[in-house]
Design an enzyme around this catalytic site. Structure first.
Site, PDB file in Angstrom:
ATOM      1  N   THR A  49      25.999   3.859   0.828  1.00  0.00           N
ATOM      2  CA  THR A  49      26.758   3.980   2.119  1.00  0.00           C
ATOM      3  C   THR A  49      27.430   4.983   2.157  1.00  0.00           C
ATOM      4  O   THR A  49      27.354   6.180   1.561  1.00  0.00           O
ATOM      5  CB  THR A  49      27.197   2.786   2.308  1.00  0.00           C
ATOM      6  OG1 THR A  49      28.952   2.958   1.193  1.00  0.00           O
ATOM      7  CG2 THR A  49      26.439   1.611   1.673  1.00  0.00           C
ATOM      8  N   CYS A  50      28.341   5.303   3.071  1.00  0.00           N
ATOM      9  CA  CYS A  50      29.037   6.301   3.654  1.00  0.00           C
ATOM     10  C   CYS A  50      30.560   6.328   3.208  1.00  0.00           C
ATOM     11  O   CYS A  50      30.678   7.266   2.491  1.00  0.00           O
ATOM     12  CB  CYS A  50      29.991   5.917   5.054  1.00  0.00           C
ATOM     13  SG  CYS A  50      30.915   4.223   5.729  1.00  0.00           S
ATOM     14  N   ASN A  51      30.086   5.318   2.246  1.00  0.00           N
ATOM     15  CA  ASN A  51      31.994   5.168   0.975  1.00  0.00           C
ATOM     16  C   ASN A  51      31.557   5.539  -0.324  1.00  0.00           C
ATOM     17  O   ASN A  51      32.221   5.662  -1.175  1.00  0.00           O
ATOM     18  CB  ASN A  51      33.274   4.410   1.126  1.00  0.00           C
ATOM     19  CG  ASN A  51      33.516   4.618   2.409  1.00  0.00           C
ATOM     20  OD1 ASN A  51      33.739   5.392   2.813  1.00  0.00           O
ATOM     21  ND2 ASN A  51      34.148   3.307   3.727  1.00  0.00           N
ATOM     22  N   SER A 107      36.352  -1.960  -2.280  1.00  0.00           N
ATOM     23  CA  SER A 107      35.877  -1.303  -0.324  1.00  0.00           C
ATOM     24  C   SER A 107      36.477  -0.195  -0.169  1.00  0.00           C
ATOM     25  O   SER A 107      38.095  -0.942  -0.640  1.00  0.00           O
ATOM     26  CB  SER A 107      35.513  -2.046   0.574  1.00  0.00           C
ATOM     27  OG  SER A 107      34.456  -2.808   0.135  1.00  0.00           O
ATOM     28  N   PRO A 113      32.788  -7.119   4.724  1.00  0.00           N
ATOM     29  CA  PRO A 113      32.323  -7.869   4.822  1.00  0.00           C
ATOM     30  C   PRO A 113      30.510  -7.583   4.627  1.00  0.00           C
ATOM     31  O   PRO A 113      29.669  -7.749   3.927  1.00  0.00           O
ATOM     32  CB  PRO A 113      31.567  -9.434   5.819  1.00  0.00           C
ATOM     33  CG  PRO A 113      32.370  -8.504   7.071  1.00  0.00           C
ATOM     34  CD  PRO A 113      33.599  -7.354   6.278  1.00  0.00           C
ATOM     35  N   ALA A 188      35.417   5.703  24.665  1.00  0.00           N
ATOM     36  CA  ALA A 188      34.438   6.084  24.064  1.00  0.00           C
ATOM     37  C   ALA A 188      34.919   6.430  22.426  1.00  0.00           C
ATOM     38  O   ALA A 188      33.591   6.773  22.251  1.00  0.00           O
ATOM     39  CB  ALA A 188      33.496   6.956  25.143  1.00  0.00           C
TER      40      ALA A 188
END
Length: 424
Positions: A49-51, A107, A113, A188
């Site tokens: 994942t990104c982490n 996390s 979640p 944005a």
């Protein structure tokens, strides 16, 4: 047999290193198969994942250096650089780590979640690659079960701890049914993107994205089925907006009291919920003085986030206990499985001895031997065969001074030494 969890995450490695160690979805199947082919890993799964990027492995004997060398080589990193930020957990600590990760306890945002779904995807890809077997498969199922218990039995995921999530949660408190609400998002950037995602997941009826450039607004709007407009179009959109959330980089307010007053008149004073996440502020503070406007600032949200984070940390203590119970239960079941294999082998051996003795008895009966004698010989022969190997091993253990093993044998065969002596 050894379980291994090896990897890097947001606590141990910089974004630059994490990006270089990450696996793309297209790489995963080939990487898993290569990992099992080149290292002594019998089973493997990869969570990326990104982490974090983590390898979950089952090996006969731990081979950490070989796995680190493979990971460094696969991503063209120096082994020293990878070793400096990698962590390794083995056996019950590897089990604990996987369960903590799946439960959101490891996390960046405590209790988030999404990680459980990402871990389920990692398991599915490993199954597709054919690198998950019975042991790692059981560990994943136990991990999912524990994470589900944590979610069900604690409040670790109930209180929002991001500004974007907190804003949407406040909107839910004011509008009981977001499906009927319309939202105007101003800006944005990353925060508005997260807000749009949360609103979209909540089923908001219509989302409008207003931005200085229409191109950037259109990219975000397309992702969530929203409508893109320029900042100049905000007055018309305000009339139809129940929810207004703003986060731009403007140095001056872009939404004033007059524009909101005019919108309220056309709405016949139907309430508007507003959140100004920007610093400096996008919405004039005087807007909060208007009736039928609920205006929150980023400071208000930070108070909500801080309180919710405290609540999550309290829930995390209960979650850690549930994870501990999950680890204990899994390791106990694993040890029971090892006993099942031994029992199966012992039963097969006993059945072979039984069949041999039974065949001898049947031949004797066919040759006319007395049934009583045949039965007695069958009983003696079977007893001697069953006791032969244990007797030899026990004598050897005694000769070697292995009295601890003799005590285990006493317990294994349920021998009550005291009652034997009393009967003599």
């Amino acid at each position: 047999m050894a379980f291994i969890a090896l990897g890097i995450n947001h606590k141990t490695a910089s974004v630059d290193v994490r990006e270089r160690v990450a696996f793309t979805p297209e790489q995963l199947v080939e990487a898993l198969q290569q990992l099992c082919r080149i290292t002594p890993s019998r089973e493997a799964a990869i969570l990326s994942t990104c982490n974090r990027s983590e390898l979950y492995l089952e090996q006969d004997h731990p081979s950490i250096d070989e796995v680190l060398a493979w990971l460094a080589g696969y991503h063209n990193l120096s082994l020293e650089e990878l070793r400096a930020c990698a962590y390794v957990h083995q056996d019950d600590e590897a089990v604990r780590h996987m369960m903590r990760v799946a439960s959101g306890l490891d996390s960046m945002v405590l209790g988030e979640p999404q990680i459980l779904g990402q871990m389920k995807s990692a398991y599915a890809v490993a199954r597709e690659a054919g690198t998950v077997g019975p042991l790692l498969g059981r560990l994943f199922q136990a991990t999912f079960s524990t994470a589900k218990t944590v979610r069900t039995d604690t409040a670790i995921g109930e209180n929002p701890v991001s500004v974007a999530f907190a804003a949407v949660s406040l909107a839910k408190q004011i509008f009981s049914d977001l499906h009927r609400s319309q939202a105007l998002l101003i800006g944005a950037g990353e925060t508005i993107t997260l807000v749009a995602r949360h609103l979209h997941e909540q089923g908001v009826k219509r989302i409008v994205v207003a931005n200085r450039t229409l191109e950037r607004a259109s990219v975000l709007a397309e992702e969530f089925g929203a409508h893109a407009v320029l900042l100049a179009d905000m007055p018309q959109e305000l009339v139809h907006s129940d929810i207004v959330i703003s986060s731009t980089a403007s140095q001056l307010p872009i939404l004033g009291k007059g524009a909101v007053e005019r919108a309220l008149k056309q709405r016949r004073h139907k309430p508007i919920f507003m959140v100004d996440i920007a610093v400096p502020r996008d919405i004039e503070p005087e807007v909060g003085e208007l009736d039928d406007v609920y205006l929150y600032t980023v400071d208000d949200l930070h108070e909500v986030v801080a309180e919710n984070l405290k609540n999550r940390q309290g829930a995390a203590l209960a979650a850690e206990e549930l994870v501990g119970a999950g680890v204990t239960d899994f390791m106990q079941r694993l040890r029971e499985l090892a006993a099942v294999d031994v029992l199966r082998a012992y039963r097969q051996q006993a059945e072979r001895l039984r069949d041999d003795e039974l065949a001898k008895a049947q031949r004797l009966l066919q040759n006319g031997a007395a049934a009583e004698e045949v039965m007695a010989q069958l009983a003696r022969g079977l007893t001697n065969k069953l006791l032969h190997a244990p007797s030899v091993q026990l004598k050897k253990l005694s000769a070697d001074g292995r009295f601890d093993a003799l005590a285990v044998a006493q317990e294994l065969f349920a021998l009550d030494e005291g009652s034997d002596k009393s009967s003599q």
